[in-house]
Design an enzyme around this catalytic site. Structure first.
Site, short mmCIF file in Angstrom:
data_model
loop_
_atom_site.label_atom_id
_atom_site.label_comp_id
_atom_site.label_asym_id
_atom_site.label_seq_id
_atom_site.Cartn_x
_atom_site.Cartn_y
_atom_site.Cartn_z
N LYS A 27 0.81 -1.08 -0.04
CA LYS A 27 0.01 0.16 -0.15
C LYS A 27 0.89 1.19 -0.16
CE LYS A 27 -4.35 0.82 0.55
NZ LYS A 27 -5.44 -0.10 0.11
N1 GLU Z 1 -7.12 0.02 -3.13
C1 GLU Z 1 -8.09 -0.93 -3.30
C2 GLU Z 1 -8.11 -1.95 -2.18
O1 GLU Z 1 -8.00 -1.52 -0.96
C3 GLU Z 1 -7.73 -1.94 -4.73
C4 GLU Z 1 -6.19 -2.23 -4.73
C5 GLU Z 1 -5.77 -2.92 -6.14
O2 GLU Z 1 -6.70 -2.77 -6.94
O3 GLU Z 1 -4.37 -3.28 -6.27
O4 GLU Z 1 -8.08 -3.19 -2.28
#
Ligand code: GLU
Length: 419
Positions: A112
């Protein structure tokens, strides 16, 4: 707790995440080494981002990318822009991605990223320069076989296009380096709606399991971003009655149902939910406590906590947001008989279609929307059924079952590869 864990446990979000891991670790007798290995992230990157503002001043921002685990594949997870972004939060969200991708069985690990900033005060030019500056600093640590960013809070396909461009300048044309891109640049059809669509599928299935009629079921959605907005719209299309929605400042409530397309238009035109006629303005705290069949938190983490869980009046809680509920709140909700569909399952539709996008980019072969949505639905419902089965067999909550499936899968992979 070992010294390593003490040194790493810092935020409330992390405490919640690690608590959920510990519950399962106890139940499946995970040894201390593995437990520590799975709680401590692989790598954390913190960078300074100088940004030339439109008025010529230079402001310094701070950006993070936390890479939690890559045993089952390249690390995967969004990048968020928000004033409250901090390392502890990003660390917990990165770990949640490892568990989410393992649970729905896609070949990724977790990561993240985020920049501490208020994107609402930045011009489009400033946002672009901020994004490019951030990616310049982390571009050697990301890539299609290493770590693949995506949208998250306050980031969108345009931001992903800048990321793709910045990465490609250094490494050659590489659409698979980031997902959630515009379709014109190798994005997948259906990606924008994917998280809300997944939430919608699971809400319908949960209502069916709880023998609650979908037609007219009262729904409260916290958050009018991509996930909350899409969920409110799709559940309306399914015949539910969305009685309340909110943004970061407050919410709208009408027990007879809101016209979601009118609310969305009002928000787009005025930048706020305030002033919408035909609904009461409520605080975000009040919104969570409204009587309803379905509550969908789709904004920040840590909103359903010990202090307010007892006041929730929903039958089903579907977690569109990441890490919205504390373990103490979980116990209260379990005692109240609230059916909780946990975040790592409920909101996995986004990263699932990100996986489809990555796979399409690697092959330069693109799918039709019908195929994307069909596979999304099948994989979400299969994961839900598996979680339900494990939950019933072991008399544990859906959350503990979901974590158990994910942790077993990752720890087995770690043992096979070696630490
Ligand atoms: N931000 C989204 C999540 O928390 C998607 C992450 C992604 O598609 O890699 O799952």
């Amino acid at each position: 707790m070992g010294i390593v864990e003490e040194a790493w446990e810092r935020s409330e979000t992390e405490r919640i995440l690690n608590h959920n891991v510990d519950i399962v670790a106890e139940k499946i007798n995970l040894d201390h080494e593995m437990r520590t290995f799975l709680k401590v992230p692989f790598r954390e990157i913190k960078v300074q981002i100088p940004l030339k503002m439109d008025d010529g001043r230079v402001e310094i921002f701070v950006g993070y990318r936390v890479q939690h685990n890559q045993t089952r594949g390249p690390m995967k997870g969004g990048i968020r822009y928000h004033p409250q972004v901090n390392l502890g939060e990003i660390r917990a969200l990165a770990a949640a991605m490892t568990w989410k991708t393992a649970l729905i069985d896609i070949p990724f690990g977790g990561a993240k990223g985020g920049v501490t900033c208020d994107p609402k005060t930045l011009s489009k030019g400033e946002l672009e320069r901020l994004t490019r500056s951030f990616i310049t600093r982390i571009s050697d640590s990301i890539g299609p076989n290493l770590d693949i960013p995506a949208p998250d809070m306050n980031t969108n396909p345009q931001v992903m296009a800048w990321i793709m461009d910045e990465y490609s300048k250094r490494h050659g044309y590489t659409p698979a380096a980031v997902t959630g891109k515009p379709v014109e640049l190798g994005g997948s059809v259906g990606r924008i709606e994917a998280t809300g669509r997944g939430v919608t599928y699971l809400t319908k299935r949960a209502l069916k399991d709880k023998k609650i009629e979908i037609q007219g079921a009262r729904v409260v959605v916290q958050g009018m971003g991509n996930v909350g907005g899409t969920t409110a719209r799709l559940l309306t299309d399914e015949g539910c009655k969305v009685i309340a929605v909110s943004d970061s400042k407050g919410g709208l409530y009408n027990p007879n149902g809101l016209n979601i397309s009118r609310v969305t238009m009002h928000k787009e035109e005025t930048g706020s939910l305030k002033g919408f006629s035909g609904a009461d303005y409520v605080t975000n705290e009040e919104l969570l406590e409204l009587p309803c069949e379905v509550l969908v938190p789709a904004a920040m983490e840590c909103v359903i906590m010990e202090h307010n869980a007892a006041r929730l009046k929903c039958s089903v809680l579907v977690e569109g947001a990441n890490i919205p509920t504390s373990p103490e709140a979980d116990n209260i909700l379990a005692d109240k008989g609230v059916y909780v569909v946990p975040d790592i399952l409920a909101n996995a539709g986004g990263v699932l279609v990100s996986y489809f996008e990555w796979a399409q980019d690697l092959q330069s072969a693109f799918w039709e929307e019908e195929r994307v949505n069909r596979k999304l639905m099948k994989m979400m419902l299969d994961a839900y059924e598996l979680v339900k089965e494990v939950s019933v067999q072991n008399s544990v909550t859906l959350r503990t079952a979901a974590y158990a499936i994910a942790i077993e899968k990752v720890s087995k992979a770690v043992r096979l590869r070696g630490f």
